[in-house]
Design a protein around this motif. Structure first.
Motif: not given
Length: 116
Positions: A42-53, A71-86
């Motif tokens: 996997x070189x493009x990972x999206x971590x979905x944090x919308x159910x993290x408390x 990063x050195x593999x040309x990849x990226x890690x994006x985050x999905x989050x809509x919780x204001x505290x996070x």
């Protein structure tokens, strides 16, 4: 609280849905799953944090570690989050300058959409 992890593919992205609490006790499981994804190609990972408390510094360290591996593999890690505290944690630590943050998985996997 328990940590839940589920992985799915959306186009060329590996989406890791995280639920519950990410802390010193559960972060190793998150690290292991992220490493499995990266080791599996996997070189493009999206971590979905919308159910993290709760997310502590150990959890932040795991996310940064995945970013540093990709990063050195040309990849990226994006985050999905809509919780204001996070989101506040990412702003305070300036990690909002490191990770692309999106309000949803759909926005993160839509290559034409801007980061939040």
């Amino acid at each position: 609280m328990e940590l839940s992890l589920a992985t799915r593919a959306v186009a060329e992205h590996a989406v890791l849905e995280v639920g519950g609490e990410v802390d010193v006790y559960t972060a190793p499981r998150l690290r292991e799953r992220l490493n499995e994804l990266i080791d599996g190609g996997a070189r493009s990972i999206v971590v979905d944090l919308n159910r993290v408390d709760f997310l502590d510094s150990t959890g932040l360290g795991v996310l940064v570690g995945a970013h540093r591996r990709l990063r050195p593999l040309g990849g990226r890690c994006a985050l999905a989050c809509d919780k204001e505290p996070l989101l506040k944690i990412f702003r305070i630590t300036a990690l909002d300058q490191v990770f692309p943050l999106y309000p949803s998985v759909e926005a993160a996997t839509d290559s034409s959409g801007p980061a939040a």
